[in-house]
Design a protein around this motif. Structure first.
Motif, PDB file in Angstrom:
ATOM      1  N   ALA A 266      44.957  38.717  40.977  1.00 20.30           N
ATOM      2  CA  ALA A 266      44.456  39.465  42.122  1.00 20.30           C
ATOM      3  C   ALA A 266      43.355  38.657  42.803  1.00 20.30           C
ATOM      4  O   ALA A 266      43.062  37.522  42.413  1.00 20.30           O
ATOM      5  CB  ALA A 266      43.945  40.828  41.669  1.00 20.30           C
ATOM      6  N   LEU A 267      42.754  39.242  43.808  1.00 20.15           N
ATOM      7  CA  LEU A 267      41.732  38.557  44.597  1.00 20.15           C
ATOM      8  C   LEU A 267      40.358  39.136  44.286  1.00 20.15           C
ATOM      9  O   LEU A 267      40.154  40.351  44.341  1.00 20.15           O
ATOM     10  CB  LEU A 267      42.039  38.725  46.083  1.00 20.15           C
ATOM     11  CG  LEU A 267      41.140  37.974  47.072  1.00 20.15           C
ATOM     12  CD1 LEU A 267      41.352  36.472  46.944  1.00 20.15           C
ATOM     13  CD2 LEU A 267      41.422  38.444  48.485  1.00 20.15           C
ATOM     14  N   SER A 268      39.407  38.260  43.944  1.00 22.32           N
ATOM     15  CA  SER A 268      38.025  38.710  43.774  1.00 22.32           C
ATOM     16  C   SER A 268      37.504  39.260  45.100  1.00 22.32           C
ATOM     17  O   SER A 268      37.797  38.711  46.155  1.00 22.32           O
ATOM     18  CB  SER A 268      37.137  37.552  43.312  1.00 22.32           C
ATOM     19  OG  SER A 268      37.525  37.085  42.043  1.00 22.32           O
ATOM     20  N   SER A 269      36.714  40.325  45.019  1.00 19.19           N
ATOM     21  CA  SER A 269      36.209  40.951  46.234  1.00 19.19           C
ATOM     22  C   SER A 269      34.754  41.379  46.020  1.00 19.19           C
ATOM     23  O   SER A 269      34.246  41.348  44.894  1.00 19.19           O
ATOM     24  CB  SER A 269      37.065  42.156  46.601  1.00 19.19           C
ATOM     25  OG  SER A 269      36.741  43.256  45.746  1.00 19.19           O
ATOM     26  N   PRO A 270      34.065  41.768  47.088  1.00 20.39           N
ATOM     27  CA  PRO A 270      32.685  42.221  46.929  1.00 20.39           C
ATOM     28  C   PRO A 270      32.543  43.548  46.192  1.00 20.39           C
ATOM     29  O   PRO A 270      31.473  43.870  45.712  1.00 20.39           O
ATOM     30  CB  PRO A 270      32.197  42.358  48.375  1.00 20.39           C
ATOM     31  CG  PRO A 270      33.117  41.526  49.180  1.00 20.39           C
ATOM     32  CD  PRO A 270      34.439  41.626  48.494  1.00 20.39           C
ATOM     33  N   ALA A 271      33.619  44.325  46.109  1.00 17.65           N
ATOM     34  CA  ALA A 271      33.539  45.627  45.470  1.00 17.65           C
ATOM     35  C   ALA A 271      34.319  45.608  44.171  1.00 17.65           C
ATOM     36  O   ALA A 271      35.501  45.291  44.163  1.00 17.65           O
ATOM     37  CB  ALA A 271      34.084  46.710  46.399  1.00 17.65           C
ATOM     38  N   ARG A 272      33.666  45.962  43.081  1.00 20.89           N
ATOM     39  CA  ARG A 272      34.346  45.976  41.793  1.00 20.89           C
ATOM     40  C   ARG A 272      35.537  46.926  41.861  1.00 20.89           C
ATOM     41  O   ARG A 272      35.441  48.068  42.288  1.00 20.89           O
ATOM     42  CB  ARG A 272      33.366  46.429  40.691  1.00 20.89           C
ATOM     43  CG  ARG A 272      33.961  46.362  39.296  1.00 20.89           C
ATOM     44  CD  ARG A 272      32.960  46.800  38.238  1.00 20.89           C
ATOM     45  NE  ARG A 272      32.056  45.718  37.888  1.00 20.89           N
ATOM     46  CZ  ARG A 272      30.755  45.748  38.047  1.00 20.89           C
ATOM     47  NH1 ARG A 272      30.187  46.796  38.596  1.00 20.89           N
ATOM     48  NH2 ARG A 272      29.991  44.734  37.675  1.00 20.89           N
ATOM     49  N   GLY A 273      36.681  46.438  41.451  1.00 19.19           N
ATOM     50  CA  GLY A 273      37.890  47.255  41.428  1.00 19.19           C
ATOM     51  C   GLY A 273      38.743  47.116  42.652  1.00 19.19           C
ATOM     52  O   GLY A 273      39.911  47.475  42.643  1.00 19.19           O
ATOM     53  N   GLN A 274      38.198  46.573  43.751  1.00 17.40           N
ATOM     54  CA  GLN A 274      39.012  46.366  44.951  1.00 17.40           C
ATOM     55  C   GLN A 274      39.933  45.192  44.723  1.00 17.40           C
ATOM     56  O   GLN A 274      39.534  44.152  44.230  1.00 17.40           O
ATOM     57  CB  GLN A 274      38.130  46.106  46.172  1.00 17.40           C
ATOM     58  CG  GLN A 274      38.909  45.931  47.457  1.00 17.40           C
ATOM     59  CD  GLN A 274      37.999  45.793  48.666  1.00 17.40           C
ATOM     60  OE1 GLN A 274      36.884  46.283  48.645  1.00 17.40           O
ATOM     61  NE2 GLN A 274      38.477  45.143  49.697  1.00 17.40           N
ATOM     62  N   ARG A 275      41.197  45.330  45.074  1.00 17.79           N
ATOM     63  CA  ARG A 275      42.178  44.291  44.807  1.00 17.79           C
ATOM     64  C   ARG A 275      42.827  43.852  46.113  1.00 17.79           C
ATOM     65  O   ARG A 275      42.913  44.594  47.073  1.00 17.79           O
ATOM     66  CB  ARG A 275      43.259  44.790  43.830  1.00 17.79           C
ATOM     67  CG  ARG A 275      42.667  45.266  42.508  1.00 17.79           C
ATOM     68  CD  ARG A 275      43.727  45.927  41.648  1.00 17.79           C
ATOM     69  NE  ARG A 275      44.696  44.954  41.192  1.00 17.79           N
ATOM     70  CZ  ARG A 275      44.575  44.222  40.091  1.00 17.79           C
ATOM     71  NH1 ARG A 275      43.480  44.345  39.346  1.00 17.79           N
ATOM     72  NH2 ARG A 275      45.506  43.378  39.709  1.00 17.79           N
ATOM     73  N   GLY A 276      43.335  42.581  46.082  1.00 20.85           N
ATOM     74  CA  GLY A 276      44.002  42.058  47.260  1.00 20.85           C
ATOM     75  C   GLY A 276      45.380  42.652  47.435  1.00 20.85           C
ATOM     76  O   GLY A 276      45.945  43.224  46.526  1.00 20.85           O
TER      77      GLY A 276
END
Length: 276
Positions: A266-276
């Motif tokens: 998946a894609l790292s994002s600024p919000a924990r748990g948010q996925r690409g």
């Protein structure tokens, strides 16, 4: 007193306690220090220096001018239960610095059989590059950084001490990974990731400045970053809008292409748990 023949001036210097097995290929001005062991399929480029107690095995190629510090182990069998002794490769580029206790392994036969490292990269003490990794040029892995198998690291990435990267993760060029970070998912080019689990904290502005980005370019990338990771709408929708609005900014194009590419993670994002 007669001068030494020109060939003698460029011959490899091998310490009497070192073992260089028959078949190993050594370039000019290579230095093999005390108690090193160089296997029969190893190729050392010109001006390579092995300080002492270095072990290099397997089908390992080391580029011109690379320096290897004591107790590094390069090219030994991958730490993979499926490895059966096949001739796979470890290829290290030019002018790299490989510090004490670093380990790097060759690839696995069912994944291309190659682990590669670019030029002018620095691997600090006890960092580890596993099988089938592909590490770019001008990369810095700080002490105790751990790359699992099949990790891809872009050019000019800097990783802080003790960071650990999950297998199959991609880290885009010019990214910065903080010390002790757990990198479970892909990190966009120019991204800055910290924490455990790793969270995308923003952009590596200092790295961009060092690479010659103008203020206007950096501001445009910042705007694109905020738009792509707008938490109110899905990332794919955000990317579509950014793609329509961007004025062919090379960095923004790189980020979008990185996200669009196929990936196991998946894609790292600024919000924990948010996925690409």
């Amino acid at each position: 007193m007669t001068s030494p023949a020109p060939a003698a001036l460029h011959a490899a210097r091998i310490h009497p306690t070192a073992l260089v097995e028959d078949g190993a290929q050594l370039g000019i001005n290579v230095e093999v220090g005390p108690f090193c062991h160089v296997g029969p399929q190893v190729q050392l480029g010109d001006n390579v220096r092995l300080m002492s107690h270095v072990v290099i095995q397997g089908c390992t190629t080391i580029g011109e001018g690379t320096v290897v510090f004591p107790n590094a182990v390069l090219g030994c069998a991958p730490q993979n239960i499926h490895y059966k002794g096949e001739d796979t490769e470890l290829i290290i580029g030019r002018s790299c610095t490989i510090r004490e206790g670093v380990t790097m392994h060759p690839g696995m036969p069912d994944f291309g059989g190659k682990t590669t490292v670019g030029d002018h990269s620095m691997f600090l003490a006890y960092s580890h590059v596993a099988h089938d990794c592909h590490v770019g040029s001008n990369v810095i892995l700080s002490n105790n950084v751990m790359l699992a198998g099949h990790v891809t690291i872009g050019d000019r990435v800097i990783m802080g001490g003790g960071a650990a990267v999950h297998q199959f993760v991609r880290i885009g060029h010019h990214a910065f990974i903080g010390g002790l970070a757990a990198v479970n998912n892909d990190v966009i080019p120019y991204g800055m990731l910290n924490g455990n689990p790793g969270i995308l904290m923003g952009l590596n502005i200092i790295g961009m400045q060092r690479s010659g980005f103008s203020k206007s370019d950096i501001h445009e990338v910042r705007r694109a970053f905020k738009a792509i990771f707008n938490p109110t709408t899905p990332i794919r929708e955000n990317i579509a809008r950014v793609r329509e609005q961007t004025d062919n900014n090379a960095a923004v194009v790189d980020i979008i292409a990185f996200i669009d590419a196929e990936s196991e993670r998946a894609l790292s994002s600024p919000a924990r748990g948010q996925r690409g």
